[in-house]
Design a protein around this motif. Structure first.
Motif, PDB file in Angstrom:
ATOM      1  N   ARG A 260       9.701  31.488  -6.297  1.00 16.50           N
ATOM      2  CA  ARG A 260      10.250  30.911  -7.533  1.00 16.50           C
ATOM      3  C   ARG A 260       9.857  29.451  -7.685  1.00 16.50           C
ATOM      4  NH1 ARG A 260      14.093  27.609  -8.648  1.00 16.50           N
ATOM      5  NH2 ARG A 260      14.918  27.581  -6.516  1.00 16.50           N
ATOM      6  N   THR A 261       9.912  28.720  -6.584  1.00 18.53           N
ATOM      7  CA  THR A 261       9.598  27.291  -6.624  1.00 18.53           C
ATOM      8  C   THR A 261       8.144  27.047  -6.990  1.00 18.53           C
ATOM      9  OG1 THR A 261      11.324  26.776  -5.007  1.00 18.53           O
ATOM     10  CG2 THR A 261       9.523  25.179  -5.230  1.00 18.53           C
ATOM     11  N   THR A 262       7.236  27.830  -6.415  1.00 17.35           N
ATOM     12  CA  THR A 262       5.813  27.622  -6.741  1.00 17.35           C
ATOM     13  C   THR A 262       5.539  27.968  -8.196  1.00 17.35           C
ATOM     14  OG1 THR A 262       5.249  29.829  -5.900  1.00 17.35           O
ATOM     15  CG2 THR A 262       5.015  27.993  -4.376  1.00 17.35           C
ATOM     16  N   GLN A 263       6.193  29.008  -8.703  1.00 16.33           N
ATOM     17  CA  GLN A 263       6.016  29.356 -10.118  1.00 16.33           C
ATOM     18  C   GLN A 263       6.537  28.230 -11.011  1.00 16.33           C
ATOM     19  OE1 GLN A 263       8.142  33.092 -10.109  1.00 16.33           O
ATOM     20  NE2 GLN A 263       6.297  34.288  -9.668  1.00 16.33           N
ATOM     21  N   GLU A 264       7.636  27.624 -10.611  1.00 15.56           N
ATOM     22  CA  GLU A 264       8.222  26.518 -11.360  1.00 15.56           C
ATOM     23  C   GLU A 264       7.309  25.292 -11.340  1.00 15.56           C
ATOM     24  OE1 GLU A 264      11.626  23.671  -9.918  1.00 15.56           O
ATOM     25  OE2 GLU A 264      12.530  25.541 -10.591  1.00 15.56           O
ATOM     26  N   ILE A 265       6.771  24.979 -10.154  1.00  8.73           N
ATOM     27  CA  ILE A 265       5.901  23.803 -10.032  1.00  8.73           C
ATOM     28  C   ILE A 265       4.617  23.994 -10.832  1.00  8.73           C
ATOM     29  CG2 ILE A 265       4.426  22.527  -8.402  1.00  8.73           C
ATOM     30  CD1 ILE A 265       6.700  22.778  -6.361  1.00  8.73           C
ATOM     31  N   GLU A 266       4.046  25.204 -10.786  1.00  7.47           N
ATOM     32  CA  GLU A 266       2.812  25.472 -11.538  1.00  7.47           C
ATOM     33  C   GLU A 266       2.969  25.144 -13.013  1.00  7.47           C
ATOM     34  OE1 GLU A 266      -0.384  28.626 -10.843  1.00  7.47           O
ATOM     35  OE2 GLU A 266       1.422  29.571 -10.041  1.00  7.47           O
ATOM     36  N   LYS A 267       4.184  25.348 -13.540  1.00  3.39           N
ATOM     37  CA  LYS A 267       4.433  25.102 -14.961  1.00  3.39           C
ATOM     38  C   LYS A 267       4.678  23.629 -15.265  1.00  3.39           C
ATOM     39  CE  LYS A 267       6.533  29.683 -15.562  1.00  3.39           C
ATOM     40  NZ  LYS A 267       7.815  30.400 -15.779  1.00  3.39           N
ATOM     41  N   GLN A 268       4.822  22.805 -14.218  1.00  7.27           N
ATOM     42  CA  GLN A 268       5.173  21.395 -14.436  1.00  7.27           C
ATOM     43  C   GLN A 268       4.135  20.414 -13.898  1.00  7.27           C
ATOM     44  OE1 GLN A 268       9.548  20.399 -14.200  1.00  7.27           O
ATOM     45  NE2 GLN A 268       9.540  22.172 -12.833  1.00  7.27           N
ATOM     46  N   LEU A 269       2.945  20.904 -13.603  1.00  3.60           N
ATOM     47  CA  LEU A 269       1.925  20.032 -13.013  1.00  3.60           C
ATOM     48  C   LEU A 269       1.621  18.837 -13.913  1.00  3.60           C
ATOM     49  CD1 LEU A 269      -0.593  22.678 -11.589  1.00  3.60           C
ATOM     50  CD2 LEU A 269       1.258  21.511 -10.381  1.00  3.60           C
ATOM     51  N   GLN A 270       1.683  19.038 -15.209  1.00  3.18           N
ATOM     52  CA  GLN A 270       1.344  17.961 -16.150  1.00  3.18           C
ATOM     53  C   GLN A 270       2.398  16.862 -16.174  1.00  3.18           C
ATOM     54  OE1 GLN A 270       2.319  20.994 -16.986  1.00  3.18           O
ATOM     55  NE2 GLN A 270       4.053  20.752 -18.373  1.00  3.18           N
ATOM     56  N   LYS A 271       3.551  17.090 -15.552  1.00  2.00           N
ATOM     57  CA  LYS A 271       4.611  16.075 -15.514  1.00  2.00           C
ATOM     58  C   LYS A 271       4.458  15.121 -14.330  1.00  2.00           C
ATOM     59  CE  LYS A 271       8.131  18.970 -17.738  1.00  2.00           C
ATOM     60  NZ  LYS A 271       9.486  19.574 -17.585  1.00  2.00           N
ATOM     61  N   VAL A 272       3.564  15.440 -13.413  1.00  2.42           N
ATOM     62  CA  VAL A 272       3.392  14.596 -12.219  1.00  2.42           C
ATOM     63  C   VAL A 272       2.743  13.286 -12.648  1.00  2.42           C
ATOM     64  CG1 VAL A 272       2.228  14.389  -9.995  1.00  2.42           C
ATOM     65  CG2 VAL A 272       3.220  16.586 -10.693  1.00  2.42           C
ATOM     66  N   SER A 273       3.395  12.163 -12.304  1.00  6.11           N
ATOM     67  CA  SER A 273       2.949  10.875 -12.851  1.00  6.11           C
ATOM     68  C   SER A 273       2.717   9.800 -11.800  1.00  6.11           C
ATOM     69  CB  SER A 273       3.980  10.366 -13.866  1.00  6.11           C
ATOM     70  OG  SER A 273       5.251  10.222 -13.258  1.00  6.11           O
ATOM     71  N   LEU A 274       3.081  10.029 -10.551  1.00  2.27           N
ATOM     72  CA  LEU A 274       2.930   8.970  -9.547  1.00  2.27           C
ATOM     73  C   LEU A 274       1.522   8.993  -8.958  1.00  2.27           C
ATOM     74  CD1 LEU A 274       4.834   9.895  -6.227  1.00  2.27           C
ATOM     75  CD2 LEU A 274       3.635  11.508  -7.715  1.00  2.27           C
ATOM     76  N   PRO A 275       1.085   7.905  -8.314  1.00  2.00           N
ATOM     77  CA  PRO A 275      -0.201   7.927  -7.612  1.00  2.00           C
ATOM     78  C   PRO A 275      -0.200   9.027  -6.546  1.00  2.00           C
ATOM     79  CG  PRO A 275       0.590   5.679  -7.837  1.00  2.00           C
ATOM     80  CD  PRO A 275       1.718   6.567  -8.263  1.00  2.00           C
ATOM     81  N   ILE A 276      -1.239   9.844  -6.519  1.00  2.00           N
ATOM     82  CA  ILE A 276      -1.280  10.960  -5.570  1.00  2.00           C
ATOM     83  C   ILE A 276      -2.636  11.047  -4.884  1.00  2.00           C
ATOM     84  CG2 ILE A 276       0.508  12.510  -6.443  1.00  2.00           C
ATOM     85  CD1 ILE A 276      -1.643  13.938  -8.095  1.00  2.00           C
ATOM     86  N   LEU A 277      -2.566  11.407  -3.596  1.00  2.00           N
ATOM     87  CA  LEU A 277      -3.738  11.786  -2.821  1.00  2.00           C
ATOM     88  C   LEU A 277      -3.545  13.242  -2.431  1.00  2.00           C
ATOM     89  CD1 LEU A 277      -6.354  11.199  -1.197  1.00  2.00           C
ATOM     90  CD2 LEU A 277      -4.870  10.527   0.706  1.00  2.00           C
ATOM     91  N   ILE A 278      -4.442  14.113  -2.881  1.00  2.00           N
ATOM     92  CA  ILE A 278      -4.356  15.544  -2.591  1.00  2.00           C
ATOM     93  C   ILE A 278      -5.480  15.904  -1.624  1.00  2.00           C
ATOM     94  CG2 ILE A 278      -4.287  17.868  -3.573  1.00  2.00           C
ATOM     95  CD1 ILE A 278      -3.850  16.423  -6.346  1.00  2.00           C
ATOM     96  N   LEU A 279      -5.116  16.500  -0.497  1.00  2.00           N
ATOM     97  CA  LEU A 279      -6.094  16.892   0.522  1.00  2.00           C
ATOM     98  C   LEU A 279      -5.955  18.391   0.774  1.00  2.00           C
ATOM     99  CD1 LEU A 279      -5.320  13.984   3.026  1.00  2.00           C
ATOM    100  CD2 LEU A 279      -7.052  14.001   1.233  1.00  2.00           C
TER     101      LEU A 279
END
Length: 351
Positions: A260-279
């Motif tokens: 459920r959490t991953t499905q929820e996050i997938e729908k909110q990716l565009q709301k992420v606003s902080l500096p991020i490093l993805i590895l």
């Protein structure tokens, strides 16, 4: 340092593997029995010296009445340049492989803080059980907010550092507190569970239905995660020494909550606003690297970076050849160095 522990014929390990560690008291006993052996394994992470680092282990009861285990690593001779608050992966703990990662960060000038989620590691709760992912996130948010509010740390920049499921925890914390953090390091974040690890649709619906009546049952099929996550076979053979890691089949409610959490996050990716490093490892079959690419593309962060490591598996910091582990650590520390400098003097407030 004591001689490196042997991976075979260890009587204590064999004895402890038969102990029921559903409850925290048993997990704490098992960890105490193997702690010295663990930290002398022949793994590059455990070769980082402890000299110059102040460490502290604590047990504190949170606002929900749950006793939480936490640990900190601070530079001994100077004020930390920033705080790094760690969110561990599913089944994991902050007292095994992360010890070596934390030492590296502390020796680079960072104050590192980590905790075990309820039901994981040394914290109270049924082993491997996540009755509510939202409550788990709230427990983590409460713990790190209390640390950040301490007078000696309140003026310092703070960063989230999430691995795997901890990446999902970090993103949920950010979405609750969009202006509270100077940035986040996300290592193989669980924005989507790899399709191969999700049961077929019909079975998935049956398991979701069963979760409401048998939430604690271990009925969800699962591949060997150590084999899927660790590319270096010699390091994979060390995973049994992480004796308090939850390695059984996922409990029904835990599996449903993560899905459920991953499905929820997938729908909110565009709301992420902080500096991020993805590895992310390009050969990761546990969490989906394509969704990390999607996070990078959709996040509205003005400051974002993604690094995809060719041929690398899921456990970038624990299960890869030494040169890859050092490369990933270097990428993380370089990014933190740059962003802690940028954040100096700026005020980061929670919302």
């Amino acid at each position: 340092m004591a001689p490196a522990a042997k991976l075979d014929n260890n009587e204590e390990l064999r004895r402890l593997k038969d102990v029921n560690i559903d409850e925290a008291s048993a997990r704490r006993h098992v960890r105490d029995s193997l702690k010295d052996i663990q930290l002398n394994l022949d793994h590059i992470l455990f070769k980082t010296p402890e000299n110059g680092i102040k460490t502290k282990e604590s047990y504190e009861v949170n606002s929900r009445g749950i006793e939480i285990f936490s640990k900190s690593w601070l530079p001994e001779a100077s004020t930390p340049r920033a705080l790094v608050c760690f969110c561990h992966g599913y089944g994991d703990t902050c007292t095994f492989f992360f010890e070596g990662i934390a030492r590296r960060l502390a020796l680079s000038g960072y104050g590192v803080f980590a905790m075990d989620y309820p039901g994981f590691g040394l914290s109270e709760g049924l082993h491997g059980y996540i009755p509510s992912f939202d409550l788990l996130v709230q427990d983590v948010l409460e713990h790190y907010s209390n640390i950040k509010e301490k007078p000696e740390f309140s003026s310092l920049p703070s960063f989230l550092f999430g691995q795997s499921m901890g990446g999902a925890v970090s993103l949920k914390i950010h979405l609750k507190q969009p202006n509270a953090w100077a940035g986040a390091v996300l290592v193989a974040p669980m924005c989507k569970i790899a399709d191969d690890l999700v049961p077929p649709p019909v079975l998935k619906q049956i398991l979701i239905g069963l979760a409401s009546v048998l939430p604690k049952q271990k009925l969800v099929p699962q591949k060997d995660l150590a084999e899927a996550a660790f590319r270096d076979i010699r390091k994979r053979e060390m995973t049994p020494y992480n004796v308090i890691c939850y390695s059984g089949k996922p409990r029904l409610r835990s599996a449903v909550e993560m899905l459920r959490t991953t499905q929820e996050i997938e729908k909110q990716l565009q709301k992420v606003s902080l500096p991020i490093l993805i590895l992310h490892g390009e050969a990761d079959t546990v969490t989906d690297p394509s969704v990390s690419r999607e996070l990078y593309e959709k996040a509205k962060s003005a400051d974002k970076k993604i690094v995809l490591y060719e041929n690398a598996y899921h456990s970038l910091l624990e299960g890869e050849p030494d040169d890859m582990i050092l490369r990933v650590l270097s990428d993380i520390i370089s990014w933190l160095d740059e962003h802690s400098l940028q954040a100096e003097g700026s005020v980061v407030t929670s919302v």
